[in-house]
Design a protein around this motif. Sequence first.
Motif, PDB file in Angstrom:
ATOM      1  N   LYS A   1      94.155   5.643  35.708  1.00  0.00           N
ATOM      2  CA  LYS A   1      95.451   6.335  35.738  1.00  0.00           C
ATOM      3  C   LYS A   1      96.558   5.398  36.197  1.00  0.00           C
ATOM      4  CE  LYS A   1      97.822  10.289  37.827  1.00  0.00           C
ATOM      5  NZ  LYS A   1      97.664  11.471  38.740  1.00  0.00           N
ATOM      6  N   ILE A   2      96.300   4.627  37.239  1.00  0.00           N
ATOM      7  CA  ILE A   2      97.312   3.708  37.745  1.00  0.00           C
ATOM      8  C   ILE A   2      97.608   2.630  36.700  1.00  0.00           C
ATOM      9  CG2 ILE A   2      97.833   1.981  39.516  1.00  0.00           C
ATOM     10  CD1 ILE A   2      96.073   3.630  41.427  1.00  0.00           C
TER      11      ILE A   2
ATOM     12  N   ILE B   1      94.569  12.616  31.833  1.00  0.00           N
ATOM     13  CA  ILE B   1      95.352  11.501  32.377  1.00  0.00           C
ATOM     14  C   ILE B   1      96.260  10.925  31.299  1.00  0.00           C
ATOM     15  CG2 ILE B   1      95.175   9.115  33.204  1.00  0.00           C
ATOM     16  CD1 ILE B   1      92.713   9.964  34.780  1.00  0.00           C
TER      17      ILE B   1
ATOM     18  N   TRP C   1      87.114   0.317  31.426  1.00  0.00           N
ATOM     19  CA  TRP C   1      87.306   0.753  32.811  1.00  0.00           C
ATOM     20  C   TRP C   1      86.041   1.372  33.393  1.00  0.00           C
ATOM     21  CZ3 TRP C   1      91.936   0.055  35.450  1.00  0.00           C
ATOM     22  CH2 TRP C   1      93.017  -0.376  34.682  1.00  0.00           C
TER      23      TRP C   1
ATOM     24  N   THR D   1      99.596   4.046  33.818  1.00  0.00           N
ATOM     25  CA  THR D   1     100.976   4.272  34.254  1.00  0.00           C
ATOM     26  C   THR D   1     101.752   2.965  34.294  1.00  0.00           C
ATOM     27  OG1 THR D   1     100.283   6.195  35.570  1.00  0.00           O
ATOM     28  CG2 THR D   1     102.414   5.200  36.100  1.00  0.00           C
TER      29      THR D   1
ATOM     30  N   MET E   1      86.764   1.608  44.429  1.00  0.00           N
ATOM     31  CA  MET E   1      87.836   2.517  44.050  1.00  0.00           C
ATOM     32  C   MET E   1      87.344   3.424  42.939  1.00  0.00           C
ATOM     33  SD  MET E   1      91.704   1.528  42.829  1.00  0.00           S
ATOM     34  CE  MET E   1      92.964   2.812  42.623  1.00  0.00           C
ATOM     35  N   ASP E   2      87.769   4.667  42.948  1.00  0.00           N
ATOM     36  CA  ASP E   2      87.432   5.589  41.874  1.00  0.00           C
ATOM     37  C   ASP E   2      87.992   5.050  40.554  1.00  0.00           C
ATOM     38  OD1 ASP E   2      86.583   8.481  41.046  1.00  0.00           O
ATOM     39  OD2 ASP E   2      88.585   8.189  40.213  1.00  0.00           O
ATOM     40  N   LYS E   3      87.131   4.887  39.566  1.00  0.00           N
ATOM     41  CA  LYS E   3      87.547   4.235  38.318  1.00  0.00           C
ATOM     42  C   LYS E   3      88.532   5.085  37.521  1.00  0.00           C
ATOM     43  CE  LYS E   3      83.590   1.178  37.777  1.00  0.00           C
ATOM     44  NZ  LYS E   3      82.469   0.750  36.889  1.00  0.00           N
ATOM     45  N   MET E   4      88.414   6.402  37.608  1.00  0.00           N
ATOM     46  CA  MET E   4      89.363   7.247  36.899  1.00  0.00           C
ATOM     47  C   MET E   4      90.750   7.135  37.515  1.00  0.00           C
ATOM     48  SD  MET E   4      89.220   9.060  34.145  1.00  0.00           S
ATOM     49  CE  MET E   4      87.526   9.631  33.954  1.00  0.00           C
ATOM     50  N   GLU E   5      90.803   7.017  38.834  1.00  0.00           N
ATOM     51  CA  GLU E   5      92.086   6.819  39.502  1.00  0.00           C
ATOM     52  C   GLU E   5      92.661   5.455  39.136  1.00  0.00           C
ATOM     53  OE1 GLU E   5      95.442   7.448  41.836  1.00  0.00           O
ATOM     54  OE2 GLU E   5      93.928   8.841  41.075  1.00  0.00           O
ATOM     55  N   ALA E   6      91.802   4.440  39.075  1.00  0.00           N
ATOM     56  CA  ALA E   6      92.259   3.107  38.672  1.00  0.00           C
ATOM     57  C   ALA E   6      92.802   3.136  37.250  1.00  0.00           C
ATOM     58  CB  ALA E   6      91.110   2.110  38.792  1.00  0.00           C
TER      59      ALA E   6
END
Length: 354
Positions: A234-235, A289, A207, A238, A227-232
């Motif tokens: 997390k999604i 996360i 990632w 999930t 897109m923020d890779k850490m947010e990606a």
Amino acid sequence: MTFDFLLHLLPQTFVVLLWIVVTPSLYHVHVNAIQKNQLNRCDFSNGKWVVDDPHYPLYDPSSDCPFIVQGFDCLRNGRIDQDYLKYRWKPFDCDVPRFDGVKFLEKYRGKKITFVGDSISDNMWQSLTCMLHIALPKSNYTLTRKTKHLSMFSFPEYEVSITWVKDGYLVDTVRDKKKGRILKLDSIGSKKSWNGDVLIFNTYHWWFHTGKIPTIFQLGNEIKESMDKMEAFKIGLTTWSNWIDSNIDPSKTSVIFQGIAAAHAGENYCMGKTEPEEGRKPSYPGVEIVKNVLSNMKNDVYWLDITLQTQLRIDGHPSIYTGLGTCYEDCSHWCLAGAPDTWNEILYAVLLGV
């Protein structure tokens, strides 16, 4: 030379892992009870590395395990110092039980164990095959790499297979000639090879590293060029957790999640490092996360948390001993024998309840 280039040279290879096993289900992951063994309540995640010269390494990679891929085989690639082979992980409030390969094979006779993940998953898969092979060196085995995404090791005597499925993101991916690699963050629709009595999932490093092929993200029908890779991450994690909750029957299978293995690229390059570090380490990116996603799952999950272990083992990487010459330094993967053997010792303790 980019990390992606090494992956092309070592297609057998790549960092978060999960296991699904036909055994009594393991305790559910909670924020206040993470990585505790269900039976002995040992916290394997916190400890220190100690020298154990009489007992380590657990196998001689030069003679006991002839099938280690080039990128992990540091001794054959010319590494002269060998102290990195002699360290044992010592948790603060317990001991990691000695690995017994015969007991492991007896426990999983007739079963299929499947690793799903990146080349850190491959690191652990190859370590486990070495540890089992040295336990029964005269037992026949088969090793096949059916495709660049599927490798299988089996013991016919026990009818046990140990498979690695290369899948660095876990969510669906597609290649677009113009846009590059598209990660469908909310989609896992084609993972039919995720089967076995034990499933070991891993995702993290892909990632965040960069390569020649650009990576973009998709949520529903929306393409996100940036897109923020850490947010990606997390999604995507999930999405994976929802897939586990919807598709895994906890009365028949159990899940273990291997946490994030620390890399040492950047300010603390691993070249020339010959001993572990000591003391506390700051929280590693992505760990919170993982903790939050797992704690919100309804299925039972065991978190095999290896982050602190690996943060301290700056000496355990292949560094310039990948077989590619001194032009490339690998501070992400791990030498075999080495740190991944400890991950499998903990796995043994968790799965066999010893």
